[in-house]
Design a protein around this motif. Structure first.
Motif, short mmCIF file in Angstrom:
data_model
loop_
_atom_site.label_atom_id
_atom_site.label_comp_id
_atom_site.label_asym_id
_atom_site.label_seq_id
_atom_site.Cartn_x
_atom_site.Cartn_y
_atom_site.Cartn_z
N ALA A 202 0.81 -1.22 0.00
CA ALA A 202 0.00 0.00 0.00
C ALA A 202 0.85 1.27 0.00
N GLU A 203 1.88 1.32 0.83
CA GLU A 203 2.69 2.54 0.89
C GLU A 203 3.47 2.75 -0.40
N ALA A 204 4.02 1.68 -0.96
CA ALA A 204 4.72 1.80 -2.24
C ALA A 204 3.78 2.26 -3.33
N GLN A 205 2.55 1.75 -3.34
CA GLN A 205 1.56 2.18 -4.32
C GLN A 205 1.27 3.67 -4.20
N ALA A 206 1.14 4.15 -2.96
CA ALA A 206 0.87 5.57 -2.74
C ALA A 206 2.02 6.44 -3.25
N ILE A 207 3.25 5.98 -3.04
CA ILE A 207 4.42 6.75 -3.49
C ILE A 207 4.49 6.76 -5.01
N VAL A 208 4.22 5.63 -5.64
CA VAL A 208 4.23 5.57 -7.11
C VAL A 208 3.16 6.49 -7.68
N GLU A 209 1.98 6.50 -7.09
CA GLU A 209 0.92 7.40 -7.53
C GLU A 209 1.37 8.85 -7.40
N TYR A 210 2.05 9.15 -6.31
CA TYR A 210 2.55 10.51 -6.07
C TYR A 210 3.58 10.91 -7.13
N ILE A 211 4.45 9.95 -7.49
CA ILE A 211 5.44 10.23 -8.54
C ILE A 211 4.75 10.52 -9.87
N PHE A 212 3.79 9.68 -10.26
CA PHE A 212 3.08 9.89 -11.52
C PHE A 212 2.35 11.24 -11.52
N ASP A 213 1.68 11.56 -10.42
CA ASP A 213 0.95 12.83 -10.34
C ASP A 213 1.89 14.03 -10.45
N SER A 214 3.04 13.93 -9.79
CA SER A 214 4.01 15.03 -9.83
C SER A 214 4.58 15.21 -11.24
N LEU A 215 4.90 14.10 -11.90
CA LEU A 215 5.39 14.19 -13.27
C LEU A 215 4.34 14.80 -14.19
N ALA A 216 3.08 14.41 -13.99
CA ALA A 216 2.01 14.97 -14.82
C ALA A 216 1.88 16.47 -14.62
N ARG A 217 2.04 16.95 -13.40
CA ARG A 217 1.99 18.40 -13.16
C ARG A 217 3.15 19.10 -13.87
N GLY A 218 4.33 18.46 -13.84
CA GLY A 218 5.46 19.04 -14.56
C GLY A 218 5.20 19.09 -16.05
N ILE A 219 4.64 18.03 -16.62
CA ILE A 219 4.34 17.99 -18.05
C ILE A 219 3.24 18.98 -18.40
N TYR A 220 2.27 19.13 -17.50
CA TYR A 220 1.23 20.15 -17.68
C TYR A 220 1.88 21.53 -17.86
N ASN A 221 2.83 21.86 -16.97
CA ASN A 221 3.50 23.16 -17.07
C ASN A 221 4.27 23.30 -18.38
N LEU A 222 4.97 22.25 -18.78
CA LEU A 222 5.71 22.29 -20.05
C LEU A 222 4.77 22.46 -21.24
N SER A 223 3.62 21.80 -21.17
CA SER A 223 2.66 21.87 -22.27
C SER A 223 2.17 23.30 -22.48
N LEU A 224 2.03 24.04 -21.39
CA LEU A 224 1.52 25.41 -21.50
C LEU A 224 2.63 26.42 -21.80
#
Length: 291
Positions: A202-224
């Motif tokens: 469960a904890e590893a899953q939460a961390i992986v989700e956090y990594i994906f979400d953070s990368l998506a926010r970075g890509i969102y910024n790059l896209s704009l």
């Protein structure tokens, strides 16, 4: 033309001969802890390989802020002793050959622009995800380095008051976060973290989700900010089969939420994985030196 190519990293130095647009004689050695030992190891490789091909130049992929005009590596990195002096001049004396160098993320980008996923695109953002997050920007098919040679350093983007994208989305700090709470079940690398998540931890899953979400926010910024034709993902995480789907889905949700749904990010994985920096070092030499 045959080139001796090196990729200097915090843990290891990879090397090969670049001949007829391919890498041969690939190998590596552990990164030494001082400059003198690095010089000795580099020259030993040259002595070993000079009879395998007629080496006409030496090309490096390096960490840090590479100033090609001055032949100096600025900034900081996991290899602190390579910074702040005329390192190209020292290497030219060592090998008695022409020498070029390029930042490691920029080298990966050059490899993909020349032969890989980006060869048919002009405007590309490269995000290289490993122990930290590096990157590069290409406009009109050429690297954009910026006034201070920091263009593409996406890992430095502030995501909140104190945390950068590298803090939130690279494996190094997230592994430390996991190990703080699991002292008897410690992990050493990102592969172990993702394997634990897939096994249902469960904890590893939460961390992986956090990594994906953070990368998506970075890509969102790059896209704009850049609105590139392609966002190319490299580094260790790029070997995951689900990486493109995960990042595309999450980035699209962020864009739609902010009213920018007309932006359709084109996210693809880099082709060359662990060879990208070596190939890019060779491409940089070929673009820079005429023999």
């Amino acid at each position: 033309m045959s080139l001796l190519v090196f990729d200097i990293g915090g843990q290891g130095v990879k090397y090969a001969i670049w001949q007829n647009n391919e890498l041969i004689e690939k190998s590596s050695f552990k990164t030494p802890d001082n400059w003198e030992s690095l010089q000795e190891e580099l020259f030993n490789v040259y002595e070993q390989l000079k009879n395998k091909a007629e080496i006409t130049g030496v090309a490096f992929s390096c960490p840090g802020s590479v100033d090609n005009k001055a032949g100096v590596i600025n900034g900081i990195s996991a290899v602190p002793y390579v910074h702040g002096f005329k390192i190209v001049e020292a290497w030219e004396k060592l090998f008695n050959l022409p020498v070029t160098m390029e930042n490691d993320a920029n080298a990966a980008a050059l490899a993909e622009l020349g032969y890989g996923v980006a060869k048919d695109y002009q405007n590309v953002a490269f995000m290289i995800i490993g122990s930290g997050i590096g990157g590069a920007v290409a406009m009109n098919g050429e690297l954009v380095k910026g006034r201070h040679l920091f263009a593409g350093e996406f890992g430095y983007m502030l995501m909140d008051d104190t945390n950068t994208l590298s803090n939130l989305a690279s494996s190094l700090l997230q592994i430390s976060r996991y190990n703080e709470n699991n002292s008897e079940d410690r992990i050493e690398n990102g592969l172990e973290l993702f394997n634990l998540a897939e096994s249902g931890h469960a904890e590893a899953q939460a961390i992986v989700e956090y990594i994906f979400d953070s990368l998506a926010r970075g890509i969102y910024n790059l896209s704009l900010v850049i609105d590139p034709e392609l966002i190319a993902i490299g580094g260790g995480i790029s070997v995951r089969e689900d990486i493109v789907d995960q990042l595309t889905k999450r980035t699209k949700l962020l864009l739609e939420k902010q009213g920018a749904s007309e932006i359709k990010p084109n996210i693809q994985v880099c082709h060359f994985f662990n060879d990208a920096n070596l190939i890019g070092a060779a491409v940089n030499f070929e673009r820079t030196i005429t023999l």
